[in-house]
Design a protein around this motif. Sequence first.
Motif, PDB file in Angstrom:
ATOM      1  N   ASP A 101       2.228  31.187  33.931  1.00 52.96           N
ATOM      2  CA  ASP A 101       3.399  30.789  34.049  1.00 52.96           C
ATOM      3  C   ASP A 101       3.469  29.962  35.363  1.00 52.96           C
ATOM      4  O   ASP A 101       2.703  29.965  36.218  1.00 52.96           O
ATOM      5  CB  ASP A 101       4.212  32.083  34.044  1.00 52.96           C
ATOM      6  N   ASP A 103       6.202  30.033  37.337  1.00 55.59           N
ATOM      7  CA  ASP A 103       7.163  30.514  38.382  1.00 55.59           C
ATOM      8  C   ASP A 103       6.432  31.250  39.537  1.00 55.59           C
ATOM      9  O   ASP A 103       7.151  31.974  40.213  1.00 55.59           O
ATOM     10  CB  ASP A 103       8.109  31.434  37.553  1.00 55.59           C
ATOM     11  N   HIS A 105       4.540  33.898  39.548  1.00 58.51           N
ATOM     12  CA  HIS A 105       4.567  35.141  39.171  1.00 58.51           C
ATOM     13  C   HIS A 105       3.191  35.805  39.370  1.00 58.51           C
ATOM     14  O   HIS A 105       3.046  36.720  39.842  1.00 58.51           O
ATOM     15  CB  HIS A 105       5.212  35.406  37.709  1.00 58.51           C
TER      16      HIS A 105
HETATM   17 MG   LIG Z   1       8.238  34.798  34.850  1.00 56.61          MG
END
Ligand SMILES: [Mg+2]
Length: 325
Positions: A101, A103, A105
């Motif tokens: 991802d 982001d 994460h």
């Molecule tokens: Mg996420």
Amino acid sequence: MSDAASETTPLPKLVVTIPAHNEEADVAAVIREIPRQIAGVGKVEVVVLDDGSTDATVKVALEAGADRVISHKIQKGLASSFRDAVSEALSRDADIIVNTDADNHYDQSRIPDLIQPILEGQADITIGSRNITELPMRFINKWGNIVGSSLVRTLAGLPAGIDVSTGFRAYTREAALGLHVISDHTYTHETLIAAMEGGLTIVDVPIPARVVTRPSRLIKGTTSHIVRGLRVIIRSYAIYQPLRVFLTLATVLIIAGMVPMIRFLVLFFMDDGGGHIQSLIAGSVLLLVGFQVLILSLLASSIAWNRKMIEEILYRARRNDYNQD
Ligand SMILES: [Mg+2]
Ligand SMILES: Nc1nc2c(ncn2[C@@H]2O[C@H](COP(=O)(O)OP(=O)(O)OP(=O)(O)O)[C@@H](O)[C@H]2O)c(=O)[nH]1
């Protein structure tokens, strides 16, 4: 390995795909953290799938070293972007595809651990399972994940502990060629159910994830998230395990119909035929519906046979397309 052997078998190529929707704040850190030299891997490339971002995601991704950014003019959704990501990776001759991802994460420095079972020939797909119970996630994310994961795990017969909704995964080229995502919302559950059905080996690789505080790009509202999630799960089951789903439903209905029916018959003969018409009606309706669902299960399973054949043809077509030089 001898020199001659290393000449004849080139090291596998890894393509890391990153779906991104308005991720200008984090995508650069994600790209920079991806290791470009990995033991046992010949080349690492990064492909970003920008899905109608209205911020500077594309510019930031290219500046951070993405090898390719594919842009959708409008937002088409995560599942559609995943399909395009897999196609792009296959046409770039990826032997292994890692999806992550945008982001921040996931810990990209753990990609070598994620692909290790694939490099060793032990897995077709690896799942970077998060420390869900310890992560301070949004309530709906956490519980949706815990409930959804255990539901899908039990029904699909997945290894215990697998984080069904993680985006951090690795696929072999063969596994990716056989993936056909139909959903439009998310691909995570469907790919696992399909992979289990296809007899692929899925290996769990626990990798702690970081806390993300920015609002989710995926979850617009609690109710819509639950409804969409359930829809994906139910649809996946109806498609991939129709006999199991409809036969279970038919059995429940038939058993539920037999109870009032037996009651009616017993009382009919004992009381010399008087009354108890409600039991007769309830029993008849349930039995009728139950037998209809039984017939439906046969229809659904023959459709599933068709789907399997179509998937086999699709797999062969894709293999021919992508494996041509
Ligand atoms: Mg996420
Ligand atoms: N291509 C595309 N990517 C999306 C879309 N929505 C979200 N993403 C990306 O998908 C990834 C996951 O989205 P998140 O917003 O992190 O989802 P989340 O609610 O945090 O869910 P988890 O990360 O699984 O806990 C991110 O890289 C997003 O940029 C979309 O509509 N299209």
